[in-house]
Motif scaffolding. Structure first.
Motif, PDB file in Angstrom:
ATOM      1  N   LEU A  85     -14.184   0.709  -7.534  1.00  0.00           N
ATOM      2  CA  LEU A  85     -13.787   0.299  -6.187  1.00  0.00           C
ATOM      3  C   LEU A  85     -12.413  -0.359  -6.249  1.00  0.00           C
ATOM      4  N   ALA A  86     -11.511   0.094  -5.386  1.00  0.00           N
ATOM      5  CA  ALA A  86     -10.172  -0.483  -5.297  1.00  0.00           C
ATOM      6  C   ALA A  86     -10.021  -1.168  -3.948  1.00  0.00           C
ATOM      7  N   MET A  87      -9.544  -2.402  -3.975  1.00  0.00           N
ATOM      8  CA  MET A  87      -9.285  -3.156  -2.745  1.00  0.00           C
ATOM      9  C   MET A  87      -7.802  -3.078  -2.433  1.00  0.00           C
ATOM     10  N   LEU A  88      -7.472  -2.527  -1.286  1.00  0.00           N
ATOM     11  CA  LEU A  88      -6.091  -2.371  -0.865  1.00  0.00           C
ATOM     12  C   LEU A  88      -5.797  -3.289   0.305  1.00  0.00           C
ATOM     13  N   VAL A 264     -12.758   2.869  -1.712  1.00  0.00           N
ATOM     14  CA  VAL A 264     -11.607   2.085  -1.277  1.00  0.00           C
ATOM     15  C   VAL A 264     -12.059   1.116  -0.198  1.00  0.00           C
ATOM     16  N   LEU A 265     -11.588  -0.128  -0.307  1.00  0.00           N
ATOM     17  CA  LEU A 265     -11.807  -1.140   0.722  1.00  0.00           C
ATOM     18  C   LEU A 265     -10.439  -1.636   1.167  1.00  0.00           C
ATOM     19  N   VAL A 266     -10.104  -1.403   2.437  1.00  0.00           N
ATOM     20  CA  VAL A 266      -8.796  -1.762   2.970  1.00  0.00           C
ATOM     21  C   VAL A 266      -8.948  -3.000   3.843  1.00  0.00           C
ATOM     22  N   ARG A 280     -11.993  10.351   1.843  1.00  0.00           N
ATOM     23  CA  ARG A 280     -12.215  10.528   3.280  1.00  0.00           C
ATOM     24  C   ARG A 280     -11.349   9.605   4.126  1.00  0.00           C
ATOM     25  N   VAL A 281     -10.368   8.943   3.504  1.00  0.00           N
ATOM     26  CA  VAL A 281      -9.539   7.989   4.236  1.00  0.00           C
ATOM     27  C   VAL A 281      -8.736   8.695   5.321  1.00  0.00           C
ATOM     28  N   MET A 282      -8.009   9.757   4.953  1.00  0.00           N
ATOM     29  CA  MET A 282      -7.157  10.455   5.913  1.00  0.00           C
ATOM     30  C   MET A 282      -7.980  11.096   7.021  1.00  0.00           C
ATOM     31  N   VAL A 303      -2.337   3.940   4.507  1.00  0.00           N
ATOM     32  CA  VAL A 303      -3.305   2.915   4.918  1.00  0.00           C
ATOM     33  C   VAL A 303      -2.685   1.525   4.858  1.00  0.00           C
ATOM     34  N   LEU A 304      -1.739   1.291   3.929  1.00  0.00           N
ATOM     35  CA  LEU A 304      -1.075  -0.004   3.895  1.00  0.00           C
ATOM     36  C   LEU A 304      -0.187  -0.201   5.118  1.00  0.00           C
TER      37      LEU A 304
END
Length: 461
Positions: A85-88, A264-266, A280-282, A303-304
């Protein structure tokens, strides 16, 4: 109700009672027993700090308390063994606060629940958790091999012999690609040593020695070039594929790094705007009306920008450059609020359902782990072993200070001068002799004391 099953890409953990020919030595079997999968779940995490009141406000009689600053606001998620898991999020969005809370090291009042296999944070969970801070806390005058060897002697279980612990440190050095620099000193601000990427891998290696089930990292790629950052993330992904749960914060990943993430957690100003699969972000942001300006764009950059409230790729940057200030601040705040509301409406119900229906382990495994809680709560080494290892490490680290040429010259000079003053002194000059003895006691008492005074702040955790 569904129970958790390990994904196909995860190497299954061996059962405690399993004995097979695949084990190369007793060393590997003991280390395998410490690796138990952990499902990390966190629900509705909220954290705030008190805003400091300006000193001048009290002079004019205004003592109205300022509202608390919200650092985390309703953050939820789940990470299973085998997942990375990556936190952005932009700077100040709460990434470091969140990963520190998940590691059980956050001071202050944290509302919400964090569970590890359905249980709260305990000393047993802490020993199965590895935490790598953003700043590498290493001894600059020790070599890479010495650093990992002392860590192995301190943290590996007492069932392993000294030789087996050193072999485990050598295995970690080989796995992390540190063989070329294993005899080089770590280095620091005043001494040259290994590179930043190698130093970060040493920090990861210190936690990997104890074979953690949960690995948390804060900005492991900060200050590194793209190739070294990709190597670090590839290492984390391989660790996750070994059955571990890996959570990391990352500031600005490239598209190559982004493809290595499973989830991913934004975050945007402490509030989540996306949580789920990285692929599935885009698709998600496109479904709610946010499309990138071009088809060839890094998903992380996109996303940033959204987390900062920036929709267009070029218009707002040009406006900032021309006008010298941000004139569309209200529009950016409205974009952030729209993204937060869309998350609560579209993603949060599904995420909450997944968190509630996931069970950590089979009941027999849970019962067995509770039955062995008395053994997992023991210290891995004895008190005398810890004292002797820490003493040797301290002497090794401080040897450059204690046995430097300048220090030896100073001690020899004072000794020679004192000997000349004492030489051929008469018994009738007893007062002079007493004064010289007083000087001896003061000098040799305060001389090593000053070194210890500056050592304690550096050794604080």
């Amino acid at each position: 109700e569904t129970r958790f099953t390990s994904p196909s890409h995860v190497i299954p953990c061996l059962d405690d009672g399993h004995v097979g020919s695949s084990h190369q030595s007793r060393q590997s079997s003991v280390l395998r027993q410490s690796l138990r999968p952990i499902i990390l779940k966190f629900e509705e995490l909220t954290y705030s700090i008190k805003s400091q009141t300006e000193k001048g406000s009290y002079l004019f009689g205004s003592q109205e308390p300022k509202p608390n600053r919200l650092i985390l606001n309703g953050v939820s998620g789940i990470v299973k063994p085998g997942e990375l898991l990556a936190m952005l999020g932009p700077s100040g969005s709460g990434k470091t606060t969140l990963v520190t809370a998940l590691a059980g090291r956050l001071n202050g009042k944290l509302t919400g629940t964090v569970s590890y296999n359905g249980e709260p944070f305990t000393s047993s969970v802490k020993r199965k958790t590895g935490f790598v801070t953003q700043d590498d806390v290493l001894y600059p005058h020790l070599t890479v091999m010495e650093t990992l060897t002392y860590t192995a002697l301190l943290r590996l279980p007492k069932e392993l012999t000294r030789k087996e612990k050193i072999e485990q440190a050598e295995t970690v050095v080989s796995d992390l690609g540190l063989t070329r620099c294993c005899s080089s000193v770590i280095g620091g601000g005043l001494i040259r040593g290994i590179s930043g990427g190698e130093r970060k891998r040493v920090s990861i290696g210190q936690e990997m020695l104890v074979n953690p089930s949960l690995l948390l990292l804060d900005e492991p790629t900060s200050g590194l070039d793209s190739t070294t950052a990709a190597r670090i993330v590839a290492t984390l992904r391989s660790l996750a594929r070994g059955g571990r749960t890996v959570v990391t914060t990352i500031h600005q990943p490239s598209s190559r790094l982004y493809r290595m993430f499973d989830k991913v957690l934004v975050l945007s100003e402490g509030s989540p705007i996306y949580s789920g699969d990285s692929g599935r972000v885009m698709e998600y942001f496109g479904s709610i009306g946010f499309q990138p300006g071009s088809s060839f764009v890094n998903p992380a950059d996109f996303v940033l920008d959204l987390a900062n409230g920036i929709v267009s790729d070029t218009k707002q940057y040009d406006q900032v450059e021309i006008n010298g200030k941000l004139e569309r601040l209200e529009e950016q705040n409205s974009v952030k609020q729209s993204l937060i509301l869309s998350y609560k409406k579209n993603l949060y119900p599904t995420l909450k359902e997944e968190v509630c229906r996931t069970f950590p382990h089979d009941q027999t495994v849970v019962t067995r782990s509770r039955a062995k809680s008395s053994t997992t709560n023991r210290w891995p080494t004895s008190w005398w072993m810890q004292f002797s290892v820490l003493l040797k490490r301290g002497l090794k680290e401080r040897s450059h200070e204690s046995f430097s040429g300048l220090r030896i010259f100073m001690v020899m000079s004072v000794s020679l001068l004192s000997g000349l003053l004492w030489w051929h002194s008469r018994v009738s000059h007893i007062q002079d002799q007493v004064g010289l003895l007083f000087f001896f006691s003061i000098f040799w008492g305060f001389f090593p004391l000053f070194n210890a005074i500056f050592t304690f702040p550096q050794e604080r955790p």
